[in-house]
Design a protein around this motif. Structure first.
Motif, mmCIF file in Angstrom:
data_model
loop_
_atom_site.group_PDB
_atom_site.id
_atom_site.type_symbol
_atom_site.label_atom_id
_atom_site.label_comp_id
_atom_site.label_asym_id
_atom_site.label_seq_id
_atom_site.Cartn_x
_atom_site.Cartn_y
_atom_site.Cartn_z
ATOM 1 N N ALA A 346 0.831 -1.209 0.000
ATOM 2 C CA ALA A 346 0.000 0.000 0.000
ATOM 3 C C ALA A 346 0.863 1.256 0.000
ATOM 4 N N ASP A 347 2.053 1.194 0.612
ATOM 5 C CA ASP A 347 2.971 2.335 0.604
ATOM 6 C C ASP A 347 3.513 2.594 -0.789
ATOM 7 N N ILE A 348 3.813 1.521 -1.520
ATOM 8 C CA ILE A 348 4.298 1.677 -2.895
ATOM 9 C C ILE A 348 3.192 2.235 -3.785
ATOM 10 N N LEU A 349 1.961 1.803 -3.549
ATOM 11 C CA LEU A 349 0.834 2.326 -4.320
ATOM 12 C C LEU A 349 0.676 3.828 -4.086
ATOM 13 N N ALA A 350 0.735 4.254 -2.834
ATOM 14 C CA ALA A 350 0.596 5.674 -2.521
ATOM 15 C C ALA A 350 1.721 6.485 -3.155
ATOM 16 N N LEU A 351 2.940 5.959 -3.113
ATOM 17 C CA LEU A 351 4.073 6.658 -3.709
ATOM 18 C C LEU A 351 3.927 6.718 -5.230
ATOM 19 N N SER A 352 3.382 5.665 -5.818
ATOM 20 C CA SER A 352 3.161 5.651 -7.266
ATOM 21 C C SER A 352 2.153 6.713 -7.676
ATOM 22 N N VAL A 353 1.103 6.865 -6.883
ATOM 23 C CA VAL A 353 0.115 7.908 -7.172
ATOM 24 C C VAL A 353 0.750 9.285 -7.033
ATOM 25 N N LEU A 354 1.550 9.474 -5.986
ATOM 26 C CA LEU A 354 2.221 10.756 -5.764
ATOM 27 C C LEU A 354 3.130 11.116 -6.930
ATOM 28 N N ALA A 355 3.762 10.107 -7.536
ATOM 29 C CA ALA A 355 4.646 10.349 -8.685
ATOM 30 C C ALA A 355 3.885 10.796 -9.922
ATOM 31 N N GLY A 356 2.555 10.737 -9.875
ATOM 32 C CA GLY A 356 1.749 11.233 -10.979
ATOM 33 C C GLY A 356 1.702 12.744 -11.060
ATOM 34 N N ILE A 357 2.327 13.429 -10.122
ATOM 35 C CA ILE A 357 2.442 14.886 -10.194
ATOM 36 C C ILE A 357 3.564 15.197 -11.178
ATOM 37 N N GLY A 358 3.213 15.614 -12.365
ATOM 38 C CA GLY A 358 4.219 15.820 -13.407
ATOM 39 C C GLY A 358 4.325 17.262 -13.835
ATOM 40 N N PHE A 359 4.296 18.178 -12.911
ATOM 41 C CA PHE A 359 4.070 19.585 -13.196
ATOM 42 C C PHE A 359 5.141 20.224 -14.092
ATOM 43 N N THR A 360 6.341 20.425 -13.588
ATOM 44 C CA THR A 360 7.320 21.283 -14.266
ATOM 45 C C THR A 360 7.705 20.753 -15.644
ATOM 46 N N VAL A 361 8.246 19.544 -15.708
ATOM 47 C CA VAL A 361 8.728 19.010 -16.981
ATOM 48 C C VAL A 361 7.552 18.718 -17.911
ATOM 49 N N SER A 362 6.412 18.333 -17.358
ATOM 50 C CA SER A 362 5.234 18.097 -18.199
ATOM 51 C C SER A 362 4.776 19.389 -18.877
ATOM 52 N N LEU A 363 4.829 20.508 -18.154
ATOM 53 C CA LEU A 363 4.482 21.787 -18.767
ATOM 54 C C LEU A 363 5.470 22.142 -19.880
ATOM 55 N N LEU A 364 6.748 21.878 -19.629
ATOM 56 C CA LEU A 364 7.756 22.140 -20.664
ATOM 57 C C LEU A 364 7.497 21.280 -21.896
ATOM 58 N N LEU A 365 7.238 19.997 -21.699
ATOM 59 C CA LEU A 365 6.980 19.095 -22.826
ATOM 60 C C LEU A 365 5.692 19.453 -23.561
ATOM 61 N N SER A 366 4.704 19.965 -22.849
ATOM 62 C CA SER A 366 3.460 20.365 -23.516
ATOM 63 C C SER A 366 3.705 21.538 -24.454
ATOM 64 N N GLU A 367 4.585 22.469 -24.060
ATOM 65 C CA GLU A 367 4.920 23.590 -24.942
ATOM 66 C C GLU A 367 5.686 23.121 -26.168
ATOM 67 N N LEU A 368 6.534 22.115 -25.995
ATOM 68 C CA LEU A 368 7.301 21.603 -27.130
ATOM 69 C C LEU A 368 6.427 20.761 -28.060
ATOM 70 N N ALA A 369 5.509 19.993 -27.488
ATOM 71 C CA ALA A 369 4.671 19.110 -28.305
ATOM 72 C C ALA A 369 3.569 19.874 -29.031
ATOM 73 N N TYR A 370 3.107 20.968 -28.426
ATOM 74 C CA TYR A 370 2.007 21.744 -29.014
ATOM 75 C C TYR A 370 2.403 23.212 -29.083
ATOM 76 N N PRO A 371 3.093 23.621 -30.149
ATOM 77 C CA PRO A 371 3.561 25.012 -30.262
ATOM 78 C C PRO A 371 2.424 26.028 -30.330
ATOM 79 N N GLU A 372 1.252 25.619 -30.828
ATOM 80 C CA GLU A 372 0.121 26.543 -30.910
ATOM 81 C C GLU A 372 -0.422 26.827 -29.500
ATOM 82 N N PRO A 373 -0.547 28.130 -29.141
ATOM 83 C CA PRO A 373 -0.991 28.462 -27.771
ATOM 84 C C PRO A 373 -2.320 27.839 -27.379
ATOM 85 N N ALA A 374 -3.288 27.787 -28.305
ATOM 86 C CA ALA A 374 -4.601 27.235 -27.969
ATOM 87 C C ALA A 374 -4.498 25.762 -27.584
#
Length: 442
Positions: A346-374
């Motif tokens: 159950a501890d590994i499950l909770a940590l796995s869910v916590l790792a789903g926070i992909g804020f900083t690098v995910s935002l960077l990759l979203s800008e690279l994958a979708y150059p159009e602002p919309a």
């Protein structure tokens, strides 16, 4: 005939005292940075959805720099390409430390976090692809849900006041480091266009000079390295490769003696200086100008109605959880290892869910994958929703076990140091086999 000795390795057991202190010091700064990151993201959302939203867009899109060098960039571009190079420099240095003195120094200890991280990158990409394909969308954003934001995750841990044991925190840190390496490889390979070989050759030469000064001449002065790093960064940017790659490259070149104390000129000392700049300045400023998306009923509906944003949100929440949990289980199942008796799956499950926070690098990759602002804004909204959902679910799961974590942390804090009784003896009876040797970090 006596029974065969138990040769199973215990994983995620208590860390040795020096490594425990090193992890605590690293995560202390990242936790403060996580709180600043949360504040910056909140400020961006409030600013971008207030009557002053036009001023936010004006500041974010304003340009400055040196046009003759191809560096007339917007504020958002400077924070994404420039300041995040500091973040990836610290990530590269952390990877080097893990390779020399951490969990990645030997195959026996590296297999668990590497397999877990690899599955934690592959499964979210596949979840995204399945959702996007089923809805008639594209695979453009497959890399967006791959990353784990260690600072944001630690900020959540600080807010909910959980007492997560140091072994689980170290595991989360190693996962994030390997994730960052995977993200930078994806950026370098899949988001590189229009290469300028002359500029890249100059950047490679600059990296060679950096390595020679640091490794062979043992030069310590920052006034040597800062101009050199800026030159390498500018040449890499001009070469058509995302300039954050230079941060990881220089971080991996740092010299370390394998000890945990910051001797001047070594990796530990440099990271000690650079980490507060990364966690306290670079990442929050990037979040301030990347997280400012318009939140409305239409934008939230777009996350659920459009296949690409929905794939990103589900990739973070479900893909990360399944990938890391199943990867960890497979690594333990097929390597004659066993989970530390003080912990539960159950501890590994909770940590796995916590790792789903992909804020900083995910935002960077979203800008690279979708150059159009919309397009980028709807995917960024999906990143925010997926990370928020992962934060809330992880909070519930971690708080359920918080009393157990508190007892383990109290036990760690009263550990007299090397030579103390191994935890296996208190939880699983007399030590046998490898446990009898006193090697608790296996």
């Amino acid at each position: 005939m006596s029974p065969a000795p138990d040769r199973a390795r215990t994983v995620l057991g208590r860390l040795p005292v020096p490594e425990r202190k090193a992890v605590a010091h690293a995560l202390r700064t990242e936790t403060v940075g996580g709180m600043l990151l949360l504040a910056a993201a909140t400020a961006a959302l409030v600013w971008a959805n207030s009557p002053l939203r036009q001023s936010y867009q004006a500041v974010r899109d304003s340009h400055f720099g040196i046009p003759a060098w191809g560096l007339d960039l917007s504020v958002a571009h400077w924070t994404a390409d420039g300041l995040l190079a500091v973040f990836f420099f610290v990530a590269g240095a952390e990877l080097k430390r893990e390779l020399v003195a951490g969990d990645l120094r030997s195959p026996a200890t590296a297999i668990l976090p590497v397999v877990a991280a690899a599955c934690g990158m592959a499964v979210p990409a596949l979840v995204y692809g399945a959702v996007a394909s089923a809805g008639g969308g594209t695979w453009n954003g497959w890399a967006v849900p791959m990353a784990t934001d260690i600072a944001f995750a630690l900020g959540v841990l600080a807010v909910i006041n959980t007492h997560l044991p140091s072994a689980l925190r170290a595991f989360l840190l190693t996962l994030a480091v390997v994730d960052d390496l995977g993200a930078i490889l994806v950026i370098a390979v899949f988001y590189t266009v229009g290469l300028n070989l002359a500029a890249l050759a100059g950047a490679a030469l600059g990296l060679g000079v950096f390595y020679w000064l640091h490794q062979h001449r043992r030069v310590h002065g920052w006034y040597w390295y800062l101009p050199l790093a800026l030159t390498i960064w500018a040449l890499t940017h001009a070469g058509g490769v995302h300039a954050t790659v230079t941060g990881v490259a220089m971080g991996l070149m740092l010299r370390t003696d394998g000890r945990h104390r910051p001797v001047k000129g070594t990796l530990e000392h440099i990271v000690h200086v650079a980490r507060p700049v990364s966690a306290g300045l670079a990442v929050p400023l990037f979040a301030l100008f990347a997280a400012g998306v318009t939140v409305s009923a239409d934008s939230l509906r777009a996350v659920l109605d459009r296949p690409e944003p929905l794939g990103v949100a589900l990739g973070l929440l479900l893909g990360k959880t399944l990938g890391i949990f199943c990867g960890t289980y497979l690594a333990v199942r097929f390597t004659r290892a066993r989970l530390d008796p003080a912990l539960a799956w159950a501890d590994i499950l909770a940590l796995s869910v916590l790792a789903g926070i992909g804020f900083t690098v995910s935002l960077l990759l979203s800008e690279l994958a979708y150059p159009e602002p919309a397009q980028a804004d709807s995917v960024k909204a999906a990143v925010l929703l997926g990370s928020l959902a992962a934060s809330l679910l992880a909070t519930v799961l971690l708080r359920i076990r918080n009393a157990r974590y508190r007892a383990l942390r109290d036990e760690e804090n009263h550990d007299p140091g090397p030579g103390s009784e191994p935890r296996q003896e208190r939880f699983s009876g007399p030590p046998t086999g490898a446990a009898a040797s006193g090697n608790r970090r296996t």
